[in-house]
Design an enzyme around this catalytic site. Sequence first.
Site, mmCIF file in Angstrom:
data_model
loop_
_atom_site.group_PDB
_atom_site.id
_atom_site.type_symbol
_atom_site.label_atom_id
_atom_site.label_comp_id
_atom_site.label_asym_id
_atom_site.label_seq_id
_atom_site.Cartn_x
_atom_site.Cartn_y
_atom_site.Cartn_z
ATOM 1 N N CYS A 53 98.390 26.896 -32.681
ATOM 2 C CA CYS A 53 98.356 26.996 -34.149
ATOM 3 C C CYS A 53 99.736 27.361 -34.701
ATOM 4 O O CYS A 53 100.403 28.252 -34.178
ATOM 5 C CB CYS A 53 97.324 28.042 -34.564
ATOM 6 S SG CYS A 53 97.158 28.169 -36.352
ATOM 7 N N CYS A 57 99.707 34.704 -37.488
ATOM 8 C CA CYS A 57 98.784 35.841 -37.580
ATOM 9 C C CYS A 57 98.997 36.762 -36.357
ATOM 10 O O CYS A 57 98.779 36.335 -35.219
ATOM 11 C CB CYS A 57 97.343 35.345 -37.618
ATOM 12 S SG CYS A 57 97.120 34.000 -38.810
ATOM 13 N N CYS A 97 78.776 28.241 -35.372
ATOM 14 C CA CYS A 97 80.051 28.269 -36.100
ATOM 15 C C CYS A 97 81.161 27.649 -35.261
ATOM 16 O O CYS A 97 81.426 28.082 -34.141
ATOM 17 C CB CYS A 97 80.398 29.715 -36.433
ATOM 18 S SG CYS A 97 81.946 29.848 -37.346
ATOM 19 N N ARG A 261 78.223 41.233 -40.715
ATOM 20 C CA ARG A 261 78.243 40.845 -39.300
ATOM 21 C C ARG A 261 79.112 41.768 -38.463
ATOM 22 O O ARG A 261 80.299 41.928 -38.716
ATOM 23 C CB ARG A 261 78.730 39.394 -39.169
ATOM 24 C CG ARG A 261 78.608 38.846 -37.747
ATOM 25 C CD ARG A 261 78.786 37.328 -37.691
ATOM 26 N NE ARG A 261 77.890 36.681 -38.608
ATOM 27 C CZ ARG A 261 78.285 35.899 -39.621
ATOM 28 N NH1 ARG A 261 79.550 35.660 -39.795
ATOM 29 N NH2 ARG A 261 77.398 35.359 -40.423
HETATM 30 C C1 DTB Z 1 85.131 36.152 -37.539
HETATM 31 O O1 DTB Z 1 85.219 36.928 -38.500
HETATM 32 N N1 DTB Z 1 85.262 36.496 -36.280
HETATM 33 C C2 DTB Z 1 85.149 35.346 -35.399
HETATM 34 C C3 DTB Z 1 84.800 34.211 -36.399
HETATM 35 N N2 DTB Z 1 84.887 34.864 -37.663
HETATM 36 C C4 DTB Z 1 85.530 32.939 -36.375
HETATM 37 C C5 DTB Z 1 86.334 35.139 -34.560
HETATM 38 C C6 DTB Z 1 86.692 36.327 -33.726
HETATM 39 C C7 DTB Z 1 87.787 35.901 -32.832
HETATM 40 C C8 DTB Z 1 88.170 36.974 -31.834
HETATM 41 C C9 DTB Z 1 89.289 36.556 -30.983
HETATM 42 C C10 DTB Z 1 89.009 35.374 -30.112
HETATM 43 O O2 DTB Z 1 87.966 35.313 -29.436
HETATM 44 O O3 DTB Z 1 89.880 34.473 -30.046
HETATM 45 FE FE1 SF4 Z 2 95.904 30.053 -36.516
HETATM 46 FE FE2 SF4 Z 2 95.943 32.439 -37.708
HETATM 47 FE FE3 SF4 Z 2 93.626 31.025 -37.500
HETATM 48 FE FE4 SF4 Z 2 94.818 32.162 -35.345
HETATM 49 S S1 SF4 Z 2 93.918 33.211 -37.102
HETATM 50 S S2 SF4 Z 2 93.937 30.130 -35.458
HETATM 51 S S3 SF4 Z 2 96.989 31.863 -35.814
HETATM 52 S S4 SF4 Z 2 95.450 30.464 -38.656
#
Ligand code: DTB
Ligand code: SF4
Length: 332
Positions: A53, A57, A97, A261
């Site tokens: 990506c 972040c 999701c 959640r």
């Molecule tokens: C959210 O708030 N948490 C989920 C979902 N929405 C997409 C994602 C958590 C990701 C944690 C790090 C990972 O597993 O990459």
């Molecule tokens: Fe890309 Fe930020 Fe989404 Fe991670 S959280 S996939 S770095 S946009």
Amino acid sequence: MTIRNDWTREEIATIYHSPVLDLIYRAATVHRRHNDPQEVQVCTLLSVKTGGCPEDCAYCPQAARYHTNVKVHKLMEVDEVLTAARNAKESGSTRFCMGAAWREVRDNRDFDKVLDMVKGVNGMGMEVCCTLGMLTREQALKLRDAGLYAYNHNLDTSEEFYGEIISTRTYDDRLETIEHVRKSGISVCSGGIIGLGETVNDRIGMLHVLATLPEHPESVPVNALVPVEGTPLEDQERVSVWEMVRMIATARILMPRAMVRLSAGRVRMSTEEQALCFLAGANSIFAGDKLLTTPNPEVDRDKEMFQVLNLHPRPAFKNGEAPVTFEQIPNL
Ligand code: DTB
Ligand code: SF4
Ligand code: SAM
């Protein structure tokens, strides 16, 4: 009791800082007035496009610029995704999701594939959710027409702290996508992460933005940072369960009807700690051995937790009908 969209930051701070057992009691009372406290929504996540990506972040293992163990994977094939959705449904999930490590959606063949994934999962009778980065109004409408039920787009933290965590987009970009989603008639899922190094005021600031949107998000994910080696936040200290509880309870009091959640971070929590979160008003979880790229509690452990706590999964589409796709409308 009426749903309020005019909460002040001071009111929210007072709620957040109240003695923790009072806070839990008040949140549990609000929860019981508006929702069935034994019902917990079970959602499954699938990373349909992983890593690489362009965004920065600071928490994210999928950002190309950090050296993490995440392997880049191009967009999955539609049939692979539908098989995963079917398995999720069989193991008891009612919401599926799909996440993509994109900065934004582009109008290309990959987006067309995602639209097909959405149609397929909606056709299985599950609530379909996507999290694909920024969207235009037109793209939101296309997703809606394909049968998308919900769109996840997190604010992550307060507007003031946002720039410390992400520099490649703004808070307003985020709010704009949320508005496109809302105006297209798709259910809004938006929340944040704690444990990024933010202050309590930043948490309160984020809750204030969410709770004063013209309509509250239907889902509010509360994530505890999963620190991942190679990201700038790899050494962040773990948040305590009391911080999760305060965040969940405050969100529940401010947004009584939202699905709150208990998201990333469950893998490090005991059943007892999670029980406190459910008591404080959490009524949704991600199930399945993996979140997007990091581990989540095993399905059997969650089944056992549901038994011990007398919880049962929330049925799909409780808040309304499944979206009908154009293909499902018979020719007259
Ligand atoms: C959210 O708030 N948490 C989920 C979902 N929405 C997409 C994602 C958590 C990701 C944690 C790090 C990972 O597993 O990459
Ligand atoms: Fe890309 Fe930020 Fe989404 Fe991670 S959280 S996939 S770095 S946009
Ligand atoms: N790229 C899209 C976007 O950023 O909107 C969608 C996928 S992104 C991985 C979805 C959300 O996962 C982020 O908004 C963030 O809240 C959460 N997330 C990512 N990495 C995380 C981590 N290490 N710990 C907790 N939550 C995380």
